[in-house]
Design a protein around this motif. Sequence first.
Motif, mmCIF file in Angstrom:
data_model
loop_
_atom_site.group_PDB
_atom_site.id
_atom_site.type_symbol
_atom_site.label_atom_id
_atom_site.label_comp_id
_atom_site.label_asym_id
_atom_site.label_seq_id
_atom_site.Cartn_x
_atom_site.Cartn_y
_atom_site.Cartn_z
ATOM 1 N N LEU A 56 3.039 1.596 -4.877
ATOM 2 C CA LEU A 56 1.911 1.617 -3.629
ATOM 3 C C LEU A 56 2.086 2.460 -2.513
ATOM 4 C CD1 LEU A 56 1.258 -2.090 -3.819
ATOM 5 C CD2 LEU A 56 0.289 -0.472 -5.367
ATOM 6 N N ASP A 57 3.239 2.558 -2.062
ATOM 7 C CA ASP A 57 3.534 3.435 -0.965
ATOM 8 C C ASP A 57 3.000 4.903 -1.206
ATOM 9 O OD1 ASP A 57 4.614 1.221 0.425
ATOM 10 O OD2 ASP A 57 6.630 1.782 0.043
ATOM 11 N N ARG A 58 3.429 5.434 -2.356
ATOM 12 C CA ARG A 58 2.983 6.862 -2.710
ATOM 13 C C ARG A 58 1.415 6.904 -2.814
ATOM 14 N NH1 ARG A 58 8.170 9.489 -5.992
ATOM 15 N NH2 ARG A 58 9.777 7.929 -4.849
ATOM 16 N N VAL A 59 0.843 5.962 -3.280
ATOM 17 C CA VAL A 59 -0.677 6.207 -3.349
ATOM 18 C C VAL A 59 -1.201 6.229 -1.979
ATOM 19 C CG1 VAL A 59 -2.774 4.892 -4.103
ATOM 20 C CG2 VAL A 59 -0.906 4.963 -5.704
ATOM 21 N N ASP A 60 -0.715 5.068 -1.076
ATOM 22 C CA ASP A 60 -0.885 5.417 0.334
ATOM 23 C C ASP A 60 -1.089 6.631 1.019
ATOM 24 O OD1 ASP A 60 -1.629 2.727 0.218
ATOM 25 O OD2 ASP A 60 -0.034 1.804 1.124
ATOM 26 N N GLU A 61 0.186 7.190 0.752
ATOM 27 C CA GLU A 61 0.573 8.734 1.210
ATOM 28 C C GLU A 61 -0.438 9.629 0.579
ATOM 29 O OE1 GLU A 61 4.655 9.603 0.236
ATOM 30 O OE2 GLU A 61 5.432 7.836 1.509
ATOM 31 N N LEU A 62 -0.644 9.378 -0.829
ATOM 32 C CA LEU A 62 -1.758 10.371 -1.397
ATOM 33 C C LEU A 62 -3.217 10.337 -0.786
ATOM 34 C CD1 LEU A 62 -2.573 12.471 -3.290
ATOM 35 C CD2 LEU A 62 -2.895 10.485 -4.928
ATOM 36 N N ASN A 63 -3.535 9.073 -0.664
ATOM 37 C CA ASN A 63 -5.012 8.687 -0.055
ATOM 38 C C ASN A 63 -5.101 9.514 1.358
ATOM 39 O OD1 ASN A 63 -6.249 7.316 -2.051
ATOM 40 N ND2 ASN A 63 -5.475 5.525 -1.457
ATOM 41 N N GLN A 64 -3.897 9.175 2.342
ATOM 42 C CA GLN A 64 -3.907 9.941 3.714
ATOM 43 C C GLN A 64 -4.207 11.389 3.552
ATOM 44 O OE1 GLN A 64 -0.394 8.704 5.807
ATOM 45 N NE2 GLN A 64 -0.758 6.482 5.230
ATOM 46 N N PRO A 90 -2.414 -6.211 -5.589
ATOM 47 C CA PRO A 90 -2.220 -5.090 -6.624
ATOM 48 C C PRO A 90 -0.947 -5.248 -7.487
ATOM 49 C CG PRO A 90 -1.284 -4.362 -4.292
ATOM 50 C CD PRO A 90 -2.048 -5.746 -4.158
ATOM 51 N N ILE A 91 -0.067 -6.009 -7.237
ATOM 52 C CA ILE A 91 1.059 -6.225 -8.075
ATOM 53 C C ILE A 91 1.103 -7.535 -8.465
ATOM 54 C CG2 ILE A 91 3.516 -6.099 -8.515
ATOM 55 C CD1 ILE A 91 3.747 -4.010 -6.016
ATOM 56 N N ILE A 92 0.877 -7.862 -9.882
ATOM 57 C CA ILE A 92 1.178 -9.382 -10.324
ATOM 58 C C ILE A 92 2.312 -9.357 -11.445
ATOM 59 C CG2 ILE A 92 -0.175 -11.171 -11.849
ATOM 60 C CD1 ILE A 92 -2.653 -10.312 -10.363
ATOM 61 N N VAL A 93 2.966 -10.555 -11.360
ATOM 62 C CA VAL A 93 4.032 -10.294 -12.171
ATOM 63 C C VAL A 93 4.224 -11.482 -13.041
ATOM 64 C CG1 VAL A 93 5.571 -8.693 -10.767
ATOM 65 C CG2 VAL A 93 5.702 -11.322 -10.581
ATOM 66 N N GLY A 94 4.966 -11.566 -14.188
ATOM 67 C CA GLY A 94 5.255 -12.819 -14.807
ATOM 68 C C GLY A 94 6.102 -13.898 -14.370
ATOM 69 N N THR A 151 11.811 -5.387 -18.841
ATOM 70 C CA THR A 151 10.910 -5.674 -18.089
ATOM 71 C C THR A 151 9.829 -4.563 -18.230
ATOM 72 O OG1 THR A 151 12.368 -6.597 -16.071
ATOM 73 C CG2 THR A 151 10.213 -5.458 -15.609
ATOM 74 N N ILE A 152 8.638 -4.876 -18.337
ATOM 75 C CA ILE A 152 7.594 -3.866 -18.733
ATOM 76 C C ILE A 152 6.503 -3.765 -17.842
ATOM 77 C CG2 ILE A 152 5.650 -3.275 -20.745
ATOM 78 C CD1 ILE A 152 8.581 -3.908 -21.644
ATOM 79 N N MET A 153 6.252 -2.524 -17.486
ATOM 80 C CA MET A 153 5.059 -2.268 -16.459
ATOM 81 C C MET A 153 3.704 -1.736 -17.076
ATOM 82 S SD MET A 153 5.018 0.315 -13.345
ATOM 83 C CE MET A 153 6.044 -0.452 -12.138
ATOM 84 N N PHE A 154 2.413 -2.128 -16.573
ATOM 85 C CA PHE A 154 1.404 -1.426 -16.637
ATOM 86 C C PHE A 154 0.807 -0.979 -15.696
ATOM 87 C CE2 PHE A 154 1.700 -3.171 -20.997
ATOM 88 C CZ PHE A 154 1.154 -2.444 -21.841
ATOM 89 N N SER A 155 0.217 0.083 -15.333
ATOM 90 C CA SER A 155 -0.275 0.424 -13.968
ATOM 91 C C SER A 155 -1.759 1.245 -14.410
ATOM 92 C CB SER A 155 0.573 1.329 -13.342
ATOM 93 O OG SER A 155 -0.116 1.883 -12.234
ATOM 94 N N ASP A 156 -2.522 0.993 -13.572
ATOM 95 C CA ASP A 156 -3.902 1.670 -13.991
ATOM 96 C C ASP A 156 -4.741 1.937 -12.520
ATOM 97 O OD1 ASP A 156 -6.113 2.497 -15.370
ATOM 98 O OD2 ASP A 156 -7.286 0.548 -15.560
ATOM 99 N N PRO A 166 -11.018 6.342 -1.676
ATOM 100 C CA PRO A 166 -9.592 6.099 -1.960
ATOM 101 C C PRO A 166 -9.384 5.715 -3.381
ATOM 102 C CG PRO A 166 -10.864 4.259 -0.933
ATOM 103 C CD PRO A 166 -11.890 5.188 -1.110
ATOM 104 N N LEU A 167 -8.062 6.093 -3.501
ATOM 105 C CA LEU A 167 -7.456 5.837 -5.200
ATOM 106 C C LEU A 167 -6.829 4.525 -5.003
ATOM 107 C CD1 LEU A 167 -6.225 9.039 -6.220
ATOM 108 C CD2 LEU A 167 -8.221 8.100 -6.763
ATOM 109 N N ASN A 168 -6.637 3.755 -5.906
ATOM 110 C CA ASN A 168 -6.035 2.305 -5.613
ATOM 111 C C ASN A 168 -5.503 1.974 -7.012
ATOM 112 O OD1 ASN A 168 -6.797 1.121 -2.833
ATOM 113 N ND2 ASN A 168 -8.828 1.317 -3.821
ATOM 114 N N ALA A 169 -4.087 1.453 -7.107
ATOM 115 C CA ALA A 169 -3.409 1.022 -8.433
ATOM 116 C C ALA A 169 -3.561 -0.408 -8.260
ATOM 117 C CB ALA A 169 -2.215 1.803 -8.144
#
Length: 742
Positions: free
Chosen positions: A552-560, A623-627, A474-479, A575-578
């Motif tokens: 996504l949870d950790r990005v929310d914590e960082l934004n707070q 924010p999360i799209i999967v095959g 399983t491969i992940m790309f995040s931006d 705000p930062l979004n992924a």
Amino acid sequence: MKRLRTLPKWFKRRIGYARLLCLALLIGFAALRVADPAPVEEIRVRTFDAFQRIDPRKKTARPVTIVDIDEKSMETFGQWPWPRTRLADLITELTELGAVVIAFDAVFPEPDRLNPDLAADTFRNLDEETRARLRALPSNDQIFADAIRKSRVVLGESGLPEEIATLDKTLPVTGLAMLGEEPQRFMFEFPGLLRNVPVLEHAAAGRGLFTIRPERDGIVRRVPMIMLAQGQTMPSLTFEMLRVATGSGTILIKAEKAGIKSLGIKGVQIPTDHNGQLWVHYARNDASIYVPAINVLEKNVAPDMIAGKLVLIGTSAVGLNDIKTTPVSRAMPGVEIHAQVLESALTGAVISQPNYGIGIEFAAAMLLGLLVIVFAPLFGPVSLVIFGGAFASVLVGTSAYFYTQHRLLIDFTYPLMSTTSIYLTLIFSAFVREQAQRRQIRSAFGQYLSPALVEQLAQSPEKLVLGGEEREMTIMFSDMRGFTSISETYKNDPQGLTALMNRFLTPLTNAILDRKGTIDKYMGDAIMAFWNAPLDDKDHELNACEAALDMLDRVDELNQAREQEAKQEGRPFIPLNAGIGLNTGVCVVGNMGSDQRFDYSVFGDSVNLASRLEGQSKEYGFPIIVGSKTALAVKDKFAILELDFIMVKGKKEPEVIYAIAGREDTAQSGRFQRLRNLTIEMLACYRNRDWHGALAAIARGRKTDEANSLELLYNLYEARIRGYLEDPPPEDWNGAFALLTK
């Protein structure tokens, strides 16, 4: 002096160093084609092989029969070589059955070891009367020669790598006539020539070389029709058969300054390459043209298999080492290659590579190369891709047209390689300019490895070698979303931007590593990671999806935390979004690079799709799209929402894509159930071409409490549907939408 100082700037602005480099490449590729090294030639001939596999010769007639010295015949009559008396019986039977010409794909350079006079001198305990009677008997070679003389037989001869000192140059040879340039300097030459015993040579109607020269990769594509062997100009076995069959006295060789052009006899003219070789137009292996030799000798063969046919006597037995590789077969007996040559010549189904073909290739390479150099920098990326695809299609189409319509082999790989190299050089130069501003960030974050990989390599240092293995992963790309807007606020504070990137990437990295993931690389504000390597992870799809939600949870914590800091410092908060793309499939993973420097990395079609999915997350509003493979593996553990049926760039097959909207508790909620039902209704109408029904479903959805969650998805489909209302898709549309962006 001032003009001289400004000349480099003017040159760079008006012409550009990239174009100058491309001109040098164009000249370099022209020199490469003239030199024609082995790799360049191999690419060209492999392309011609592909044409033959796609469109092999269709048999319209079967003028040739192969009398096969097969395993069964040798089991009955003994191993090869057989006594010449048995071969005489074979010739006699074939002649009586009406064979036009008989040829041997073999050579008889020594007297038969079973000749009576040899038996008289060899056998022990014979009385002198018996010895005298044996010596008085005719030799097996003479009996064979008498049978040959009563028929029309072409004997095979062989070219050798070394000269034969005892070669009898008084033996008969085929007459030749020449038109144009001296052809011998273009012919393949063998230092030695292996001929048959003289009594057979004088009895035969013709003689020809059966030597087949495989090319560097071992594939037989071309067969010489005329050769030099120990100073003698010799026709091939097949061409000599045609000469004898037509009753021609001589062979006409036409040559020009570029090389040999063709060989001709009465009523037949065969085009060749400049070395006098015929490009064999292969048909598939044809077992129907084979007749076992035992059937002929036992008079158990249908007369129409022999009557009026050119007959080749050869072997398909593996033990006699006459099995060749051709463009259409990995195991074709050499004698069948001779049969293919004869069939092509007699039915007019020949292919050729004309001597002027290289001129066409040069002209195409120069014209297209100059067009790319002049116009490619003026177009945008999409136009460049369309332009590149167009010229590649023109080159391939032109070459295919010449082959299918005129049976001419015109190489498109050289102009395609030349133009593609120029095209990629221009693309790369533009890419370097656009990426310069982000190079520092990529350099700072590009060397991280997962602790699991470090530990494994520490325990097994022998794994630090080049190579890879296939795994389902399983491969992940995040931006980071909105990176450009955020970086603009730090244009006077690059250190602050670096600190922000560290602060953003660190919790995302920890989320991946906590869920057994491996960090492949950092690409500026983006992360590439994978699961199920180097350590096995049977739940890799589940862990990857859990990691994505954790991120996504950790990005929310960082934004707070950042929002609170912005309020205290009295500055605006952005705000930062992924955006995250996940895909599961078979990939190649391992240490990739050179002997001096390599990285543990992964590549494959599934990796490319994961990258494309990440790029689409902003379009669909999730924010999360999967095959589809990832979604099906975790559908009972997460809130899965089907989004679309898409055709991504670079893939031939469409893909169903999904969003992950939450964990199992979300999936069981009434709000998510309503979201899913609204989406299912809208997609069903859309894929059934019920455009108004789909628009009505969208309108109803916008009136619900969940409308905000699906607004971007609704906007996307509404725009598509209104486009289809004006310009409907084709009748064979399967509901897939071709993405125009990556």
